[in-house]
Design a protein around this motif. Structure first.
Motif, PDB file in Angstrom:
ATOM      1  N   GLY A  24      28.362  -1.973   9.155  1.00 43.92           N
ATOM      2  CA  GLY A  24      28.793  -1.599  10.597  1.00 43.92           C
ATOM      3  C   GLY A  24      28.394  -0.152  11.076  1.00 43.92           C
ATOM      4  O   GLY A  24      28.004   0.084  12.207  1.00 43.92           O
ATOM      5  N   LYS A  25      28.625   0.834  10.241  1.00 45.34           N
ATOM      6  CA  LYS A  25      28.603   2.282  10.679  1.00 45.34           C
ATOM      7  C   LYS A  25      26.764   2.564  10.928  1.00 45.34           C
ATOM      8  O   LYS A  25      26.496   3.049  11.955  1.00 45.34           O
ATOM      9  CB  LYS A  25      29.078   3.210   9.529  1.00 45.34           C
ATOM     10  CG  LYS A  25      29.260   4.571  10.202  1.00 45.34           C
ATOM     11  CD  LYS A  25      30.095   5.322   9.163  1.00 45.34           C
ATOM     12  CE  LYS A  25      30.524   6.574   9.859  1.00 45.34           C
ATOM     13  NZ  LYS A  25      31.744   7.208   9.200  1.00 45.34           N
ATOM     14  N   ASP A  26      26.111   1.949   9.819  1.00 45.05           N
ATOM     15  CA  ASP A  26      24.721   2.373  10.191  1.00 45.05           C
ATOM     16  C   ASP A  26      24.299   1.333  11.285  1.00 45.05           C
ATOM     17  O   ASP A  26      23.392   2.126  11.890  1.00 45.05           O
ATOM     18  CB  ASP A  26      24.030   1.743   8.858  1.00 45.05           C
ATOM     19  CG  ASP A  26      24.263   2.464   7.609  1.00 45.05           C
ATOM     20  OD1 ASP A  26      24.552   3.793   7.729  1.00 45.05           O
ATOM     21  OD2 ASP A  26      24.397   2.001   6.452  1.00 45.05           O
ATOM     22  N   LEU A  27      24.642   0.446  11.341  1.00 43.80           N
ATOM     23  CA  LEU A  27      24.276  -0.447  12.762  1.00 43.80           C
ATOM     24  C   LEU A  27      24.392   0.209  13.697  1.00 43.80           C
ATOM     25  O   LEU A  27      23.631   0.429  14.820  1.00 43.80           O
ATOM     26  CB  LEU A  27      24.649  -1.895  12.554  1.00 43.80           C
ATOM     27  CG  LEU A  27      24.205  -2.786  13.922  1.00 43.80           C
ATOM     28  CD1 LEU A  27      22.574  -2.774  13.804  1.00 43.80           C
ATOM     29  CD2 LEU A  27      24.963  -4.006  14.002  1.00 43.80           C
ATOM     30  N   ASN A  28      25.768   0.753  13.971  1.00 44.84           N
ATOM     31  CA  ASN A  28      26.316   1.584  15.182  1.00 44.84           C
ATOM     32  C   ASN A  28      25.351   2.718  15.624  1.00 44.84           C
ATOM     33  O   ASN A  28      25.166   3.378  16.703  1.00 44.84           O
ATOM     34  CB  ASN A  28      27.481   1.890  15.051  1.00 44.84           C
ATOM     35  CG  ASN A  28      28.339   0.660  15.425  1.00 44.84           C
ATOM     36  OD1 ASN A  28      28.056  -0.302  16.014  1.00 44.84           O
ATOM     37  ND2 ASN A  28      29.673   0.728  14.995  1.00 44.84           N
ATOM     38  N   LEU A  29      24.937   3.337  14.201  1.00 41.69           N
ATOM     39  CA  LEU A  29      24.102   4.680  14.499  1.00 41.69           C
ATOM     40  C   LEU A  29      22.625   4.495  14.915  1.00 41.69           C
ATOM     41  O   LEU A  29      22.196   5.022  15.683  1.00 41.69           O
ATOM     42  CB  LEU A  29      23.958   5.309  13.158  1.00 41.69           C
ATOM     43  CG  LEU A  29      25.254   6.171  12.830  1.00 41.69           C
ATOM     44  CD1 LEU A  29      25.301   6.712  11.095  1.00 41.69           C
ATOM     45  CD2 LEU A  29      25.577   7.246  13.527  1.00 41.69           C
ATOM     46  N   TYR A  30      22.291   3.310  14.474  1.00 43.80           N
ATOM     47  CA  TYR A  30      20.963   2.748  14.860  1.00 43.80           C
ATOM     48  C   TYR A  30      21.083   2.369  16.710  1.00 43.80           C
ATOM     49  O   TYR A  30      19.924   2.618  17.293  1.00 43.80           O
ATOM     50  CB  TYR A  30      20.639   1.497  14.156  1.00 43.80           C
ATOM     51  CG  TYR A  30      19.129   1.009  14.431  1.00 43.80           C
ATOM     52  CD1 TYR A  30      18.029   1.675  13.993  1.00 43.80           C
ATOM     53  CD2 TYR A  30      18.976  -0.253  14.998  1.00 43.80           C
ATOM     54  CE1 TYR A  30      16.648   1.338  14.274  1.00 43.80           C
ATOM     55  CE2 TYR A  30      17.646  -0.693  15.364  1.00 43.80           C
ATOM     56  CZ  TYR A  30      16.518   0.058  14.837  1.00 43.80           C
ATOM     57  OH  TYR A  30      15.230  -0.291  15.255  1.00 43.80           O
ATOM     58  N   LEU A  31      22.231   1.700  16.775  1.00 41.76           N
ATOM     59  CA  LEU A  31      22.277   1.253  18.240  1.00 41.76           C
ATOM     60  C   LEU A  31      22.207   2.673  19.226  1.00 41.76           C
ATOM     61  O   LEU A  31      21.602   2.550  20.149  1.00 41.76           O
ATOM     62  CB  LEU A  31      23.238   0.591  18.524  1.00 41.76           C
ATOM     63  CG  LEU A  31      23.566  -1.072  17.817  1.00 41.76           C
ATOM     64  CD1 LEU A  31      24.606  -1.639  18.117  1.00 41.76           C
ATOM     65  CD2 LEU A  31      22.410  -1.740  18.252  1.00 41.76           C
ATOM     66  N   ASN A  32      22.985   3.442  18.652  1.00 41.33           N
ATOM     67  CA  ASN A  32      23.121   4.960  19.526  1.00 41.33           C
ATOM     68  C   ASN A  32      21.731   5.553  19.401  1.00 41.33           C
ATOM     69  O   ASN A  32      21.357   6.216  20.584  1.00 41.33           O
ATOM     70  CB  ASN A  32      24.145   6.013  18.747  1.00 41.33           C
ATOM     71  CG  ASN A  32      25.489   5.523  18.812  1.00 41.33           C
ATOM     72  OD1 ASN A  32      25.854   4.658  19.863  1.00 41.33           O
ATOM     73  ND2 ASN A  32      26.182   5.867  18.065  1.00 41.33           N
ATOM     74  N   ALA A  33      20.885   5.467  18.570  1.00 35.61           N
ATOM     75  CA  ALA A  33      19.575   5.938  18.467  1.00 35.61           C
ATOM     76  C   ALA A  33      18.669   5.320  19.529  1.00 35.61           C
ATOM     77  O   ALA A  33      17.721   5.971  20.191  1.00 35.61           O
ATOM     78  CB  ALA A  33      18.796   5.853  17.269  1.00 35.61           C
ATOM     79  N   ILE A  34      18.770   4.055  19.595  1.00 28.47           N
ATOM     80  CA  ILE A  34      18.147   3.297  20.558  1.00 28.47           C
ATOM     81  C   ILE A  34      18.393   3.724  21.972  1.00 28.47           C
ATOM     82  O   ILE A  34      17.574   3.920  22.586  1.00 28.47           O
ATOM     83  CB  ILE A  34      18.126   1.715  20.419  1.00 28.47           C
ATOM     84  CG1 ILE A  34      17.642   1.039  19.216  1.00 28.47           C
ATOM     85  CG2 ILE A  34      17.730   0.746  21.542  1.00 28.47           C
ATOM     86  CD1 ILE A  34      17.866  -0.527  18.643  1.00 28.47           C
TER      87      ILE A  34
END
Length: 112
Positions: A63-73
């Motif tokens: 979940g944390k990695d996915l949220n970081l990816y969403l923030n980068a997008i």
């Protein structure tokens, strides 16, 4: 200058689960009522997704990695919108999405 409305939303498709029971994550970009959707090519278990926040629960696996990816997008999409506005070019949901995905028409030509 014309006022524009801008919205970026992340959501999952619970009806398109893969073999492991994970749902694909999509993004929806809306500008002045015009929508453009695209998959971000990531998957998450449906119970690990928080629909109200449009993000993954950080306590779940990945979940944390996915949220970081969403923030980068989100940062990339906002930068593209800002660049188009500064260049005084047309801003639409499809144009921003195409530029983000690399499908933008280029002015370059090659010689054979």
């Amino acid at each position: 200058m014309e006022r524009t409305t801008f919205s970026l939303l992340f959501y999952i498709r619970r009806d398109k689960l893969n073999k492991r029971g994970e749902a694909p994550v999509f993004m929806r970009l809306t500008i002045n009522g015009e929508r453009a959707d695209a998959s971000i090519k990531r998957f998450i278990e449906p119970h690990a997704w928080n629909s109200d926040k449009g993000k993954a629960n950080e306590k779940c696996r990945g979940g944390k990695d996915l949220n970081l990816y969403l923030n980068a997008i989100s940062a990339n999409i906002l930068q593209i919108q800002r660049d188009l506005e500064l260049d005084k070019k047309e801003v639409s949901a499809q144009i921003i999405l195409n530029r983000y995905l690399g499908k933008e028409q280029s002015d370059r030509h090659t010689l054979m």
